[in-house]
Scaffold this motif. Structure first.
Motif, mmCIF file in Angstrom:
data_model
loop_
_atom_site.group_PDB
_atom_site.id
_atom_site.type_symbol
_atom_site.label_atom_id
_atom_site.label_comp_id
_atom_site.label_asym_id
_atom_site.label_seq_id
_atom_site.Cartn_x
_atom_site.Cartn_y
_atom_site.Cartn_z
ATOM 1 N N CYS A 105 -1.221 -2.521 -6.585
ATOM 2 C CA CYS A 105 -1.662 -2.326 -5.194
ATOM 3 C C CYS A 105 -0.869 -3.231 -4.251
ATOM 4 O O CYS A 105 -0.495 -2.813 -3.154
ATOM 5 C CB CYS A 105 -3.158 -2.600 -5.076
ATOM 6 S SG CYS A 105 -4.191 -1.350 -5.857
ATOM 7 N N ALA A 106 -0.594 -4.467 -4.692
ATOM 8 C CA ALA A 106 0.176 -5.399 -3.862
ATOM 9 C C ALA A 106 1.607 -4.915 -3.678
ATOM 10 O O ALA A 106 2.171 -4.998 -2.575
ATOM 11 C CB ALA A 106 0.153 -6.790 -4.489
ATOM 12 N N LYS A 144 1.669 -2.029 -1.230
ATOM 13 C CA LYS A 144 1.535 -2.521 0.146
ATOM 14 C C LYS A 144 2.840 -3.154 0.629
ATOM 15 O O LYS A 144 3.264 -2.936 1.765
ATOM 16 C CB LYS A 144 0.396 -3.524 0.249
ATOM 17 C CG LYS A 144 0.215 -4.041 1.670
ATOM 18 C CD LYS A 144 -1.070 -4.772 1.827
ATOM 19 C CE LYS A 144 -1.146 -5.316 3.235
ATOM 20 N NZ LYS A 144 -2.106 -4.689 4.049
ATOM 21 N N GLU A 145 3.498 -3.922 -0.239
ATOM 22 C CA GLU A 145 4.749 -4.590 0.138
ATOM 23 C C GLU A 145 5.842 -3.586 0.493
ATOM 24 O O GLU A 145 6.571 -3.762 1.468
ATOM 25 C CB GLU A 145 5.216 -5.484 -1.009
ATOM 26 C CG GLU A 145 6.507 -6.214 -0.731
ATOM 27 C CD GLU A 145 6.977 -7.050 -1.914
ATOM 28 O OE1 GLU A 145 8.175 -7.389 -1.932
ATOM 29 O OE2 GLU A 145 6.169 -7.348 -2.810
ATOM 30 N N THR A 157 5.447 -0.087 1.008
ATOM 31 C CA THR A 157 5.115 1.038 1.884
ATOM 32 C C THR A 157 4.256 0.652 3.082
ATOM 33 O O THR A 157 4.119 1.429 4.009
ATOM 34 C CB THR A 157 4.346 2.130 1.106
ATOM 35 O OG1 THR A 157 3.044 1.643 0.774
ATOM 36 C CG2 THR A 157 5.097 2.554 -0.138
ATOM 37 N N GLY A 158 3.654 -0.530 2.995
ATOM 38 C CA GLY A 158 2.739 -0.941 4.061
ATOM 39 C C GLY A 158 1.358 -0.349 3.895
ATOM 40 O O GLY A 158 0.447 -0.644 4.668
ATOM 41 N N GLN A 159 1.192 0.506 2.893
ATOM 42 C CA GLN A 159 -0.094 1.172 2.670
ATOM 43 C C GLN A 159 -1.005 0.274 1.834
ATOM 44 O O GLN A 159 -0.644 -0.178 0.756
ATOM 45 C CB GLN A 159 0.113 2.499 1.964
ATOM 46 C CG GLN A 159 -1.159 3.306 1.810
ATOM 47 C CD GLN A 159 -0.891 4.661 1.171
ATOM 48 O OE1 GLN A 159 0.233 4.996 0.822
ATOM 49 N NE2 GLN A 159 -1.943 5.437 1.026
ATOM 50 N N ASP A 160 -2.195 0.017 2.358
ATOM 51 C CA ASP A 160 -3.172 -0.812 1.655
ATOM 52 C C ASP A 160 -4.086 0.098 0.846
ATOM 53 O O ASP A 160 -4.794 0.930 1.408
ATOM 54 C CB ASP A 160 -3.980 -1.628 2.668
ATOM 55 C CG ASP A 160 -4.753 -2.755 2.021
ATOM 56 O OD1 ASP A 160 -4.477 -3.079 0.848
ATOM 57 O OD2 ASP A 160 -5.629 -3.318 2.697
ATOM 58 N N ILE A 161 -4.042 -0.046 -0.480
ATOM 59 C CA ILE A 161 -4.835 0.818 -1.345
ATOM 60 C C ILE A 161 -6.040 0.048 -1.869
ATOM 61 O O ILE A 161 -5.896 -1.046 -2.409
ATOM 62 C CB ILE A 161 -4.000 1.347 -2.524
ATOM 63 C CG1 ILE A 161 -2.891 2.208 -1.958
ATOM 64 C CG2 ILE A 161 -4.861 2.073 -3.531
ATOM 65 C CD1 ILE A 161 -2.168 3.052 -2.929
ATOM 66 N N ASP A 162 -7.216 0.621 -1.686
ATOM 67 C CA ASP A 162 -8.447 0.040 -2.219
ATOM 68 C C ASP A 162 -8.885 0.907 -3.392
ATOM 69 O O ASP A 162 -9.375 2.024 -3.192
ATOM 70 C CB ASP A 162 -9.529 0.023 -1.142
ATOM 71 C CG ASP A 162 -10.857 -0.491 -1.658
ATOM 72 O OD1 ASP A 162 -10.925 -0.982 -2.811
ATOM 73 O OD2 ASP A 162 -11.841 -0.420 -0.896
#
Length: 96
Positions: free
Chosen positions: A47-48, A51-52, A54-59
């Motif tokens: 997930c990190a 985010k790094e 793509t900028g997409q924060d996945i929960d």
């Protein structure tokens, strides 16, 4: 020895077994495999990285459990690369 304590440090009396699921079932017990801490760490790191890059924060807790496209892939036996479902037996079962 097929039974052992999870760790010497814990006082919980937790025991694990190395018997197969079939052998455990023969004596009336249920074998359960839990997602290990290492795998949870891998999921967190994935997930990190997402985010790094793509900028997409996945929960992971927000991932729907009733996704129709996912069920369609599983029903078609498309399980290659899917954790816990990549073996042929699981693919065959998911088709039924």
């Amino acid at each position: 020895m097929y039974l052992q304590r999870l760790s010497k440090e814990n006082n919980l009396g937790l025991v694990m077994t190395q018997y197969t699921m079939e052998d455990i079932a023969k004596i009336g017990l249920l074998k359960m495999d839990f997602l290990g801490l290492v795998n949870l760490n891998i999921l967190g790191k994935a997930c990190a990285v997402i985010k790094e890059y793509t900028g997409q924060d996945i929960d992971p807790l927000a991932i729907p459990l009733d996704d129709q496209k996912t069920f369609e892939l599983l029903a078609a036996g498309e399980t290659v690369g899917v954790f816990q479902l990549k073996v042929r037996v699981c693919a065959a079962i998911s088709k039924n």
